[in-house]
Design an enzyme around this catalytic site. Sequence first.
Site, PDB file in Angstrom:
ATOM      1  N   GLU A 143       0.839  -1.194   0.000  1.00  0.00           N
ATOM      2  CA  GLU A 143       0.000   0.000   0.000  1.00  0.00           C
ATOM      3  C   GLU A 143       0.878   1.250   0.000  1.00  0.00           C
ATOM      4  O   GLU A 143       1.921   1.281   0.652  1.00  0.00           O
ATOM      5  CB  GLU A 143      -0.913  -0.004   1.228  1.00  0.00           C
ATOM      6  CG  GLU A 143      -1.986   1.059   1.245  1.00  0.00           C
ATOM      7  CD  GLU A 143      -2.978   0.844   2.388  1.00  0.00           C
ATOM      8  OE1 GLU A 143      -3.396   1.848   2.983  1.00  0.00           O
ATOM      9  OE2 GLU A 143      -3.313  -0.323   2.695  1.00  0.00           O
ATOM     10  N   ASP A 184       0.197   5.374   0.567  1.00  0.00           N
ATOM     11  CA  ASP A 184      -0.905   6.191   1.092  1.00  0.00           C
ATOM     12  C   ASP A 184      -0.672   7.687   1.038  1.00  0.00           C
ATOM     13  O   ASP A 184       0.377   8.176   1.478  1.00  0.00           O
ATOM     14  CB  ASP A 184      -1.133   5.880   2.583  1.00  0.00           C
ATOM     15  CG  ASP A 184      -1.778   4.540   2.827  1.00  0.00           C
ATOM     16  OD1 ASP A 184      -2.337   3.971   1.898  1.00  0.00           O
ATOM     17  OD2 ASP A 184      -1.718   4.069   3.983  1.00  0.00           O
ATOM     18  N   GLU A 238      -3.174  10.300   2.945  1.00  0.00           N
ATOM     19  CA  GLU A 238      -4.371  10.476   3.761  1.00  0.00           C
ATOM     20  C   GLU A 238      -4.401  11.912   4.263  1.00  0.00           C
ATOM     21  O   GLU A 238      -3.364  12.466   4.649  1.00  0.00           O
ATOM     22  CB  GLU A 238      -4.390   9.501   4.945  1.00  0.00           C
ATOM     23  CG  GLU A 238      -4.505   8.048   4.536  1.00  0.00           C
ATOM     24  CD  GLU A 238      -4.667   7.105   5.714  1.00  0.00           C
ATOM     25  OE1 GLU A 238      -5.309   6.056   5.557  1.00  0.00           O
ATOM     26  OE2 GLU A 238      -4.131   7.432   6.809  1.00  0.00           O
ATOM     27  N   THR A 295       1.396  10.363   5.112  1.00  0.00           N
ATOM     28  CA  THR A 295       1.880   9.436   4.085  1.00  0.00           C
ATOM     29  C   THR A 295       2.455   8.196   4.753  1.00  0.00           C
ATOM     30  O   THR A 295       2.997   8.255   5.857  1.00  0.00           O
ATOM     31  CB  THR A 295       2.963  10.088   3.194  1.00  0.00           C
ATOM     32  OG1 THR A 295       4.134  10.361   3.982  1.00  0.00           O
ATOM     33  CG2 THR A 295       2.447  11.382   2.572  1.00  0.00           C
ATOM     34  N   ASN A 296       2.340   7.063   4.054  1.00  0.00           N
ATOM     35  CA  ASN A 296       2.878   5.816   4.584  1.00  0.00           C
ATOM     36  C   ASN A 296       3.116   4.859   3.422  1.00  0.00           C
ATOM     37  O   ASN A 296       2.510   4.996   2.343  1.00  0.00           O
ATOM     38  CB  ASN A 296       1.892   5.202   5.590  1.00  0.00           C
ATOM     39  CG  ASN A 296       2.566   4.298   6.612  1.00  0.00           C
ATOM     40  OD1 ASN A 296       3.738   3.959   6.488  1.00  0.00           O
ATOM     41  ND2 ASN A 296       1.809   3.884   7.623  1.00  0.00           N
ATOM     42  N   GLU A 309       5.638   6.353   8.593  1.00  0.00           N
ATOM     43  CA  GLU A 309       4.816   7.542   8.457  1.00  0.00           C
ATOM     44  C   GLU A 309       5.656   8.814   8.352  1.00  0.00           C
ATOM     45  O   GLU A 309       6.640   8.994   9.064  1.00  0.00           O
ATOM     46  CB  GLU A 309       3.880   7.699   9.663  1.00  0.00           C
ATOM     47  CG  GLU A 309       2.955   6.517   9.902  1.00  0.00           C
ATOM     48  CD  GLU A 309       3.534   5.466  10.840  1.00  0.00           C
ATOM     49  OE1 GLU A 309       4.765   5.495  11.082  1.00  0.00           O
ATOM     50  OE2 GLU A 309       2.767   4.626  11.324  1.00  0.00           O
ATOM     51  N   ASP A 346     -11.966   8.695  16.198  1.00  0.00           N
ATOM     52  CA  ASP A 346     -11.320   8.092  17.360  1.00  0.00           C
ATOM     53  C   ASP A 346      -9.810   8.348  17.377  1.00  0.00           C
ATOM     54  O   ASP A 346      -9.160   8.140  18.404  1.00  0.00           O
ATOM     55  CB  ASP A 346     -11.609   6.589  17.421  1.00  0.00           C
ATOM     56  CG  ASP A 346     -11.182   5.847  16.170  1.00  0.00           C
ATOM     57  OD1 ASP A 346     -11.141   6.467  15.083  1.00  0.00           O
ATOM     58  OD2 ASP A 346     -10.899   4.641  16.267  1.00  0.00           O
ATOM     59  N   GLY A 376      -5.252  13.429  17.946  1.00  0.00           N
ATOM     60  CA  GLY A 376      -5.210  12.170  18.678  1.00  0.00           C
ATOM     61  C   GLY A 376      -6.554  11.652  19.122  1.00  0.00           C
ATOM     62  O   GLY A 376      -6.635  10.817  20.029  1.00  0.00           O
TER      63      GLY A 376
END
Length: 290
Positions: free
Chosen positions: A104, A106, A108, A122-123, A133, A197, A202
């Site tokens: 994957e 990412d 986000e 990003t990851n 990350e 969540d 956080g």
Amino acid sequence: MGQSSYSNAKACVVALTISYLILAASSGSFYDDVDITFGGERAKILNGGQDLSLSLDQYSGSGFQSKHEYLFGRFDMQLKLVPGNSAGTVTTFYLSSQGAGHDEIDFEFLGNSTGNPYTIHTNVYTQAKGNKEQQFHLWFDPTAAFHTYTIVWNTQRIIFLIDNIPVRVFNNHDASGVPFPKSQPMRVYASLWNADDWATQGGRVKADWTKAPFTASYRKFNANAKRVGPNSKSTSSESDNQAWSTQGLDAAGRNRIRWVQNKHMIYNYCNDRKRFPNGLPTECKNSRFL
């Protein structure tokens, strides 16, 4: 009109026609390129296939995926993110394979309360293992207009770009024992979903459902990539010779990524010694731009 003027005018018309045909071929249609995966009518293809909107309410988010799978390429999408109070929302644009050991890549976009900036997360996952990350704040308002987000994925590296400015590079350190996504075909995915969540401060700031539905907009999806699967062809002729297949950073790109990482990066796993008390990951020692 003289012969020279006529020839010049004809050449201009031919050039414009060719440019139009190239543009038409690359612009695509969401009707042709993607399938809605969840959310029902919360996902809407608009303007004859040129635009797509995703919405989120207290009952469900929405998303779509590309009709085709790809093994390496350049993937561009223009996005305009949820405006106003977007706390608790996550908008995504990413590549992913399927299965327990999936790969994957990412982008986000983590929403925030009104007046506070989005976090760009990003990851990179290989064989279902991520923990790589990097996060950024943007140098513009991503809700006011469309901006282009790009993933370049080739055998040497992955490059994340925003408006063609590189923000992150993840190099292939497979030879040093660092897994790199190189064998599993991936689809392009996008979604808008509730993650209150954890997504905003956080998880301390929750989604305000009185502001729902939240809506993000997508347009100008382009995959200049190696398509795989039954009856598949590359999405561009002589794909292996396309610029993305060997794309790296030139001097201007290195200057831009330094600026982004010095001024706009807010988290880098490669600097998180508390998280890795026994030593930073191998790739953090081998590359300046990660």
